[in-house]
Each structure stands twice: as structure tokens, then as C-alpha cells.
Design an enzyme around this catalytic site. Structure first.
Site, PDB file in Angstrom:
ATOM      1  N   SER A  53       0.803  -1.234   0.000  1.00 49.41           N
ATOM      2  CA  SER A  53       0.000   0.000   0.000  1.00 49.41           C
ATOM      3  C   SER A  53       0.832   1.279   0.000  1.00 49.41           C
ATOM      4  O   SER A  53       0.269   2.370   0.023  1.00 49.41           O
ATOM      5  CB  SER A  53      -0.924   0.003   1.222  1.00 49.41           C
ATOM      6  N   TYR A  54       2.154   1.175  -0.063  1.00 48.56           N
ATOM      7  CA  TYR A  54       3.014   2.358  -0.010  1.00 48.56           C
ATOM      8  C   TYR A  54       3.292   2.922  -1.410  1.00 48.56           C
ATOM      9  O   TYR A  54       4.447   3.096  -1.804  1.00 48.56           O
ATOM     10  CB  TYR A  54       4.341   2.044   0.675  1.00 48.56           C
ATOM     11  N   GLY A  55       2.253   3.205  -2.154  1.00 51.21           N
ATOM     12  CA  GLY A  55       2.400   3.847  -3.456  1.00 51.21           C
ATOM     13  C   GLY A  55       3.400   3.132  -4.344  1.00 51.21           C
ATOM     14  O   GLY A  55       3.305   1.931  -4.566  1.00 51.21           O
TER      15      GLY A  55
END
Length: 143
Positions: A53-55
């Protein structure tokens, strides 16, 4: 001055006391990421923590991990709670990171009791984690 190290849980890995949180790479260019990651090499940081989920963080780590294989204890996370969703997210992470396995795969931000129940029940993310460990895609499982 070298960064102090310590045993990381039961993994047998001796990690630097500074672990790089790759969320910092979520929305930066590859050039900025490369300069940031050069600092890890300069100071001997040997443990990276990232999440699906960290881009773009996983993508930004890929060149370093290719250039420095086996130098880092690599941890990533899934926010999925079902086995199917978690398995899909793991394979996506492995592809984005450019690796065939990670050292630690964690169920990310697992705080809600209902999510715990889903993740730990049959068909839940823990099922995918155990299968991935058996397949050699992850070495350790955490929350």
C-alpha cells in the site's frame, strides 16, 4: 560510526537498529529514491520495511534490490484479509520488488477484531501466508 545491530526476533538475522521505512518512497521519483537509498548503503542499513500500500515504494526499491541482492532483510506487508486477496497482493509485491521471495511478510495494520477473525479463519490471509512460506515465497510471517 557504524549503526548498532541486534538479533531480529527469531529470524536469526542481525538487523541494524535503524530499519528503513520505505513508505518514504511512496511518491518520489526514481532519482530521489536512488539518492535516498544510497544513504542506506553509506551507513550499512540492512533492513527494509515496505508494504503493497506504499504507493510506488516497491517499484522504487527494485533497482537497489537487483543491484544489491541478499544485502537486505526485506519485509513487506499486505492489507488484504482473505487468502485470495493476500496471495494476489504478495505476487504483485514480488513482481514490483523484482525478487522471488521476501524475508518477512506481515498482515498490515491488523487491529480490528473483525479483521482478525477474517484473516485468521479458513480462507483468510493467514492461509495464504502459510502456503507462501511452504512455497518459499516468504521466510517469516508476522503481524
Amino acid at each position: 560510526m557504524p549503526i548498532e545491530t541486534a538479533e531480529f526476533g527469531r529470524t536469526g538475522h542481525t538487523s541494524t537498529r535503524v530499519i528503513f521505512g520505505a513508505a518514504a518512497l511512496a511518491a518520489v521519483s526514481q532519482s530521489v529514491a536512488d539518492r535516498t537509498l544510497d544513504v542506506l548503503l553509506e551507513y550499512g542499513v540492512n533492513h527494509i520495511d515496505v508494504a503493497a500500500s506504499y504507493g510506488e515504494a516497491e517499484v522504487r526499491l527494485r533497482p537497489l534490490l537487483r543491484r544489491e541482492p541478499d544485502r537486505f532483510f526485506l519485509a513487506t506487508k499486505t492489507g488484504e484479509r482473505t487468502a485470495a486477496g493476500a496471495r494476489e497482493e504478495l505476487h504483485r509485491s514480488l513482481d514490483r520488488l523484482g525478487v522471488d521471495h521476501v524475508d518477512l511478510w506481515q498482515l498490515h495494520a491488523l487491529a480490528d477484531p473483525i479483521e482478525w477473525d477474517v484473516a485468521l479463519s479458513p480462507g483468510g490471509a493467514i492461509e495464504a501466508a502459510l502456503a507462501a512460506r511452504d512455497e518459499g515465497l516468504v521466510r517469516w510471517i508476522g503481524v
